[in-house]
Design a protein around this motif. Structure first.
Motif, PDB file in Angstrom:
ATOM      1  N   LYS A  42       1.674   0.085   7.300  1.00 46.31           N
ATOM      2  CA  LYS A  42       1.767   1.545   7.322  1.00 46.31           C
ATOM      3  C   LYS A  42       3.093   2.057   6.758  1.00 46.31           C
ATOM      4  O   LYS A  42       3.252   3.250   6.493  1.00 46.31           O
ATOM      5  CB  LYS A  42       1.569   2.047   8.760  1.00 46.31           C
ATOM      6  CG  LYS A  42       0.134   1.870   9.260  1.00 46.31           C
ATOM      7  CD  LYS A  42      -0.027   2.379  10.670  1.00 46.31           C
ATOM      8  CE  LYS A  42      -1.490   2.358  11.119  1.00 46.31           C
ATOM      9  NZ  LYS A  42      -2.091   1.008  11.012  1.00 46.31           N
ATOM     10  N   ARG A  43       4.062   1.166   6.580  1.00 45.52           N
ATOM     11  CA  ARG A  43       5.339   1.582   6.003  1.00 45.52           C
ATOM     12  C   ARG A  43       5.267   1.730   4.486  1.00 45.52           C
ATOM     13  O   ARG A  43       6.173   2.281   3.872  1.00 45.52           O
ATOM     14  CB  ARG A  43       6.423   0.566   6.363  1.00 45.52           C
ATOM     15  CG  ARG A  43       6.752   0.534   7.863  1.00 45.52           C
ATOM     16  CD  ARG A  43       7.697  -0.597   8.186  1.00 45.52           C
ATOM     17  NE  ARG A  43       7.062  -1.908   7.936  1.00 45.52           N
ATOM     18  CZ  ARG A  43       7.674  -3.076   8.124  1.00 45.52           C
ATOM     19  NH1 ARG A  43       8.940  -3.107   8.553  1.00 45.52           N
ATOM     20  NH2 ARG A  43       7.050  -4.207   7.893  1.00 45.52           N
ATOM     21  N   ILE A  44       4.178   1.242   3.888  1.00 48.81           N
ATOM     22  CA  ILE A  44       4.016   1.349   2.429  1.00 48.81           C
ATOM     23  C   ILE A  44       3.445   2.722   2.105  1.00 48.81           C
ATOM     24  O   ILE A  44       2.323   3.053   2.474  1.00 48.81           O
ATOM     25  CB  ILE A  44       3.077   0.248   1.895  1.00 48.81           C
ATOM     26  CG1 ILE A  44       3.653  -1.133   2.215  1.00 48.81           C
ATOM     27  CG2 ILE A  44       2.884   0.404   0.390  1.00 48.81           C
ATOM     28  CD1 ILE A  44       2.732  -2.273   1.823  1.00 48.81           C
ATOM     29  N   THR A  45       4.233   3.530   1.423  1.00 53.10           N
ATOM     30  CA  THR A  45       3.814   4.884   1.070  1.00 53.10           C
ATOM     31  C   THR A  45       3.205   4.913  -0.317  1.00 53.10           C
ATOM     32  O   THR A  45       3.327   3.964  -1.101  1.00 53.10           O
ATOM     33  CB  THR A  45       5.003   5.847   1.120  1.00 53.10           C
ATOM     34  OG1 THR A  45       5.937   5.486   0.093  1.00 53.10           O
ATOM     35  CG2 THR A  45       5.699   5.784   2.483  1.00 53.10           C
ATOM     36  N   LYS A  46       2.579   6.020  -0.626  1.00 53.74           N
ATOM     37  CA  LYS A  46       1.893   6.144  -1.911  1.00 53.74           C
ATOM     38  C   LYS A  46       2.860   6.093  -3.091  1.00 53.74           C
ATOM     39  O   LYS A  46       2.477   5.770  -4.214  1.00 53.74           O
ATOM     40  CB  LYS A  46       1.088   7.446  -1.937  1.00 53.74           C
ATOM     41  CG  LYS A  46       0.024   7.496  -3.016  1.00 53.74           C
ATOM     42  CD  LYS A  46      -0.876   8.696  -2.850  1.00 53.74           C
ATOM     43  CE  LYS A  46      -1.997   8.684  -3.883  1.00 53.74           C
ATOM     44  NZ  LYS A  46      -2.908   9.846  -3.728  1.00 53.74           N
ATOM     45  N   ASN A  47       4.113   6.421  -2.854  1.00 56.73           N
ATOM     46  CA  ASN A  47       5.112   6.393  -3.926  1.00 56.73           C
ATOM     47  C   ASN A  47       5.691   4.999  -4.155  1.00 56.73           C
ATOM     48  O   ASN A  47       6.458   4.787  -5.091  1.00 56.73           O
ATOM     49  CB  ASN A  47       6.257   7.364  -3.603  1.00 56.73           C
ATOM     50  CG  ASN A  47       5.775   8.799  -3.545  1.00 56.73           C
ATOM     51  OD1 ASN A  47       4.903   9.200  -4.314  1.00 56.73           O
ATOM     52  ND2 ASN A  47       6.341   9.589  -2.645  1.00 56.73           N
ATOM     53  N   SER A  48       5.320   4.050  -3.309  1.00 58.06           N
ATOM     54  CA  SER A  48       5.850   2.696  -3.410  1.00 58.06           C
ATOM     55  C   SER A  48       5.112   1.897  -4.480  1.00 58.06           C
ATOM     56  O   SER A  48       3.915   2.074  -4.708  1.00 58.06           O
ATOM     57  CB  SER A  48       5.723   1.984  -2.060  1.00 58.06           C
ATOM     58  OG  SER A  48       6.011   0.608  -2.187  1.00 58.06           O
TER      59      SER A  48
ATOM     60  N   PHE B 115       2.041   0.055  -3.179  1.00 61.53           N
ATOM     61  CA  PHE B 115       0.798   0.750  -2.834  1.00 61.53           C
ATOM     62  C   PHE B 115      -0.297   0.305  -3.800  1.00 61.53           C
ATOM     63  O   PHE B 115      -0.098   0.287  -5.016  1.00 61.53           O
ATOM     64  CB  PHE B 115       1.000   2.261  -2.939  1.00 61.53           C
ATOM     65  CG  PHE B 115      -0.006   3.066  -2.158  1.00 61.53           C
ATOM     66  CD1 PHE B 115       0.136   3.258  -0.791  1.00 61.53           C
ATOM     67  CD2 PHE B 115      -1.091   3.655  -2.802  1.00 61.53           C
ATOM     68  CE1 PHE B 115      -0.782   4.017  -0.082  1.00 61.53           C
ATOM     69  CE2 PHE B 115      -2.014   4.408  -2.101  1.00 61.53           C
ATOM     70  CZ  PHE B 115      -1.858   4.590  -0.729  1.00 61.53           C
TER      71      PHE B 115
ATOM     72  N   THR C 140      -4.123   4.745  -5.829  1.00 69.27           N
ATOM     73  CA  THR C 140      -3.176   5.738  -6.343  1.00 69.27           C
ATOM     74  C   THR C 140      -3.841   6.835  -7.178  1.00 69.27           C
ATOM     75  O   THR C 140      -3.241   7.884  -7.404  1.00 69.27           O
ATOM     76  CB  THR C 140      -2.098   5.060  -7.212  1.00 69.27           C
ATOM     77  OG1 THR C 140      -2.727   4.406  -8.337  1.00 69.27           O
ATOM     78  CG2 THR C 140      -1.315   4.024  -6.407  1.00 69.27           C
TER      79      THR C 140
ATOM     80  N   GLU D 115      -7.294  11.616  -1.745  1.00 68.87           N
ATOM     81  CA  GLU D 115      -7.971  11.053  -0.581  1.00 68.87           C
ATOM     82  C   GLU D 115      -9.282  10.432  -1.036  1.00 68.87           C
ATOM     83  O   GLU D 115      -9.858  10.835  -2.049  1.00 68.87           O
ATOM     84  CB  GLU D 115      -8.260  12.132   0.472  1.00 68.87           C
ATOM     85  CG  GLU D 115      -7.014  12.707   1.126  1.00 68.87           C
ATOM     86  CD  GLU D 115      -7.327  13.885   2.043  1.00 68.87           C
ATOM     87  OE1 GLU D 115      -6.576  14.094   3.002  1.00 68.87           O
ATOM     88  OE2 GLU D 115      -8.319  14.606   1.779  1.00 68.87           O
TER      89      GLU D 115
ATOM     90  N   ALA E 223      -4.405   4.407   5.292  1.00 63.60           N
ATOM     91  CA  ALA E 223      -3.797   4.790   4.016  1.00 63.60           C
ATOM     92  C   ALA E 223      -4.352   6.174   3.640  1.00 63.60           C
ATOM     93  O   ALA E 223      -4.324   7.083   4.463  1.00 63.60           O
ATOM     94  CB  ALA E 223      -4.057   3.737   2.947  1.00 63.60           C
ATOM     95  N   ASN E 224      -4.912   6.323   2.450  1.00 64.75           N
ATOM     96  CA  ASN E 224      -5.513   7.611   2.088  1.00 64.75           C
ATOM     97  C   ASN E 224      -7.041   7.542   2.078  1.00 64.75           C
ATOM     98  O   ASN E 224      -7.721   8.309   1.397  1.00 64.75           O
ATOM     99  CB  ASN E 224      -4.998   8.096   0.727  1.00 64.75           C
ATOM    100  CG  ASN E 224      -5.335   7.143  -0.410  1.00 64.75           C
ATOM    101  OD1 ASN E 224      -5.569   5.954  -0.183  1.00 64.75           O
ATOM    102  ND2 ASN E 224      -5.333   7.634  -1.640  1.00 64.75           N
TER     103      ASN E 224
END
Length: 242
Positions: free
Chosen positions: A161-167, A170, A175, A179, A199-200
């Motif tokens: 959950k620490r992996i964000t979409k900007n990473s 991801f 990407t 959603e 995630a999304n």
């Protein structure tokens, strides 16, 4: 104006009508259905008629699920896939016993027109099961993936959950979309009774075919609406609890 996304119905007309009433659906609401309208409870043919009627009053999108593919094949060719029969198809066949040839033709036309996925102007994707291409749905090789894949949901569930979409970590296939909304894999498998988010990705299949409820989600507010447990609406039936 709302946009409601609705999970797998599996022949549960009573649950569908109850859900639409509880969500107070009006003619200005947009409805996106994620597939698997048939197979399970005893009113599959009646569900299809109800959806066709709904499309006359509301802006609707009807995504095609794997059970819908089986039913479409049967309506077109008159041949029942043995796998389909064992997974709710027999109940669907019986629901068509008192259906006229004209209605069957209308239903076949309805199934034939269903898209395999829907992408809205805000890059929100709606698909029955998932997809595998890292380049997105337009580059998917096999159409069957859209109504059979479970790897998209499995991947989303296991993500840190620490992996964000900007990473850079991801997953590339996630990407492309703001959603992603899916059905196909009941949340009951994870002991969850409402739509799940990872995630999304949003999973709206809350096990209406089994011992769960039929669910709808307002995609803007994330408000959840649910029917009663569907098996309680059909007390003399088993659905797919076999």
């Amino acid at each position: 104006m709302r946009t409601l996304v609705i999970g797998d119905i599996h022949g549960g007309l009573r649950a569908l009508d109850q859900l639409l009433e509880r969500a107070q659906v009006g003619f200005t609401d947009n409805l996106i259905f994620l597939g698997d309208y048939v197979d399970g409870w005893s009113e599959s043919a009646q569900v299809i008629s109800r959806l066709i009627e709904a499309s006359k009053h509301n802006k609707c999108v009807f995504i095609k699920g794997n059970h819908d593919v089986w039913c479409e094949d049967w309506l077109r060719d008159g041949v029942a896939n043995p796998v389909w029969v064992q997974h709710g198809g027999q109940e669907t066949i019986e629901s068509y016993k008192n259906t006229s040839d004209a209605e069957k033709k209308a239903h076949l036309k309805f199934f034939n027109a269903m898209p395999l996925y829907h992408l809205d102007e805000q890059k929100r994707l709606f698909v029955h099961a998932g997809f595998t291409s890292m380049h997105g749905v337009q580059r998917e090789v096999s159409p069957k993936t859209f109504y059979y894949d479970r790897t998209l949901w499995e991947m989303a569930l296991t993500m840190d959950k620490r992996i964000t979409k900007n990473s850079d970590l991801f997953p590339k296939r996630l990407t492309h979309y703001k959603e992603i909304y899916i059905g196909h894999t009941p949340t009951l498998y994870y002991h969850k009774y409402e739509p799940m988010n990872a995630a999304n990705v949003w999973n709206i299949d809350t096990g209406a075919a089994f011992s769960g409820k039929l669910s709808a989600l307002d995609i803007d507010t994330k408000e959840i609406f649910q029917s009663d447990t569907v098996m309680h609406l059909y007390p003399n039936e088993q659905g797919r609890n076999k």
